[in-house]
Motif scaffolding. Structure first.
Motif, mmCIF file in Angstrom:
data_model
loop_
_atom_site.group_PDB
_atom_site.id
_atom_site.type_symbol
_atom_site.label_atom_id
_atom_site.label_comp_id
_atom_site.label_asym_id
_atom_site.label_seq_id
_atom_site.Cartn_x
_atom_site.Cartn_y
_atom_site.Cartn_z
ATOM 1 N N GLY A 170 25.546 -10.510 27.183
ATOM 2 C CA GLY A 170 25.187 -9.266 26.754
ATOM 3 C C GLY A 170 25.620 -8.044 25.371
ATOM 4 O O GLY A 170 26.891 -8.543 24.798
ATOM 5 N N GLN A 171 25.837 -7.639 24.753
ATOM 6 C CA GLN A 171 25.959 -6.902 23.741
ATOM 7 C C GLN A 171 25.392 -5.044 23.993
ATOM 8 O O GLN A 171 25.882 -4.581 25.144
ATOM 9 N N SER A 172 26.420 -4.230 23.016
ATOM 10 C CA SER A 172 26.038 -3.010 22.873
ATOM 11 C C SER A 172 24.782 -2.575 22.330
ATOM 12 O O SER A 172 24.188 -3.181 21.206
ATOM 13 N N ALA A 173 24.359 -1.370 23.245
ATOM 14 C CA ALA A 173 23.074 -1.056 22.099
ATOM 15 C C ALA A 173 22.828 0.266 22.013
ATOM 16 O O ALA A 173 23.949 1.026 22.333
ATOM 17 N N ARG A 203 17.840 -6.753 24.440
ATOM 18 C CA ARG A 203 17.364 -5.363 24.952
ATOM 19 C C ARG A 203 18.410 -4.811 23.422
ATOM 20 O O ARG A 203 17.300 -3.596 22.733
ATOM 21 N N GLY A 204 19.408 -4.569 23.217
ATOM 22 C CA GLY A 204 19.940 -4.683 21.888
ATOM 23 C C GLY A 204 20.206 -4.521 21.286
ATOM 24 O O GLY A 204 20.441 -4.428 20.107
ATOM 25 N N LYS A 205 19.179 -5.547 20.747
ATOM 26 C CA LYS A 205 18.894 -6.707 19.630
ATOM 27 C C LYS A 205 17.960 -5.879 18.491
ATOM 28 O O LYS A 205 16.339 -5.108 19.681
ATOM 29 N N GLU A 206 17.601 -5.933 17.211
ATOM 30 C CA GLU A 206 16.388 -5.306 16.952
ATOM 31 C C GLU A 206 15.503 -7.138 16.436
ATOM 32 O O GLU A 206 14.253 -6.111 16.275
ATOM 33 N N LEU A 207 15.940 -8.238 16.439
ATOM 34 C CA LEU A 207 15.415 -9.214 15.086
ATOM 35 C C LEU A 207 15.959 -10.086 16.300
ATOM 36 O O LEU A 207 16.982 -10.755 16.894
ATOM 37 N N VAL A 247 11.255 -19.539 20.347
ATOM 38 C CA VAL A 247 12.748 -19.405 19.848
ATOM 39 C C VAL A 247 12.889 -18.646 18.722
ATOM 40 O O VAL A 247 13.801 -17.943 18.100
ATOM 41 N N ASP A 248 11.777 -19.354 17.581
ATOM 42 C CA ASP A 248 11.639 -18.430 16.470
ATOM 43 C C ASP A 248 11.469 -17.039 16.034
ATOM 44 O O ASP A 248 11.660 -16.004 14.943
ATOM 45 N N VAL A 249 10.982 -16.765 17.381
ATOM 46 C CA VAL A 249 10.839 -15.107 16.841
ATOM 47 C C VAL A 249 11.000 -14.012 18.561
ATOM 48 O O VAL A 249 11.006 -12.581 18.107
ATOM 49 N N VAL A 250 11.738 -14.803 19.248
ATOM 50 C CA VAL A 250 12.138 -13.870 20.335
ATOM 51 C C VAL A 250 13.599 -13.280 19.786
ATOM 52 O O VAL A 250 14.120 -13.713 19.766
ATOM 53 N N LYS A 251 13.810 -11.772 20.877
ATOM 54 C CA LYS A 251 14.751 -11.530 20.689
ATOM 55 C C LYS A 251 15.581 -11.595 21.376
ATOM 56 O O LYS A 251 14.916 -12.362 22.962
#
Length: 152
Positions: A80-83, A39-43, A32-36
């Motif tokens: 979901g979010q905007s990429a 797809r639209g997220k960077e970190l 959980v501390d490393v997963v995005k």
């Protein structure tokens, strides 16, 4: 008796996520501390308790609370979010299916959700419905006490 509909989303998410964390029943995956979360997220999320908050958010969005059965795909669209696609226009992308699935499995393991074999997806169990309504009524009671203190 007050239910989830009678409480604001922010207050219920905060109360339910703290309830899940305090109970210690949910097994949080090691990643959980490393997963995005999509797809639209960077970190990865900055909040260390994001897993509990996302689990609480499932119910307040009225997807699982009001609808009788909800699957992973519906929750992927919901979270979901905007990429950002650089020069090109942004598009909606779904969130990570693995994250949604693991949260559903964790909630199913503690008895809040159960599989809906007839329609597919998952639904709230009777114990889960009772827990959600109990937490919502505790929030409403706390609001009443706070309002009484303000009146005095």
């Amino acid at each position: 008796m007050p239910g989830v509909r009678d409480v604001t989303a922010e207050e219920f998410i905060k109360a339910y996520s703290s309830h899940l964390k305090r109970s210690g029943k949910i097994e949080v995956p090691t990643w959980v501390d490393v997963v995005k979360t999509g797809r639209g997220k960077e970190l990865a999320p900055y909040d260390p308790d994001w897993f509990y908050i996302r689990a609480g958010r499932f119910f307040i969005r009225r997807h699982i609370y009001l609808r009788k059965h909800v699957g992973v795909g519906a929750l992927q669209k919901l979270h979901g979010q905007s990429a950002n696609r650089g020069n090109r226009p942004s598009h909606h992308t779904e969130s990570s299916g693995s994250v949604e699935r693991k949260i559903l499995q964790a909630l199913e393991k503690i008895g809040v959700l159960e599989k809906d074999t007839a329609n597919g997806g998952r639904r709230i169990s009777q114990d889960g419905q009772r827990d959600l309504d109990r937490i919502a009524s505790a929030i409403v009671e706390a609001q009443r006490e706070e309002a009484e203190e303000d009146d005095e």
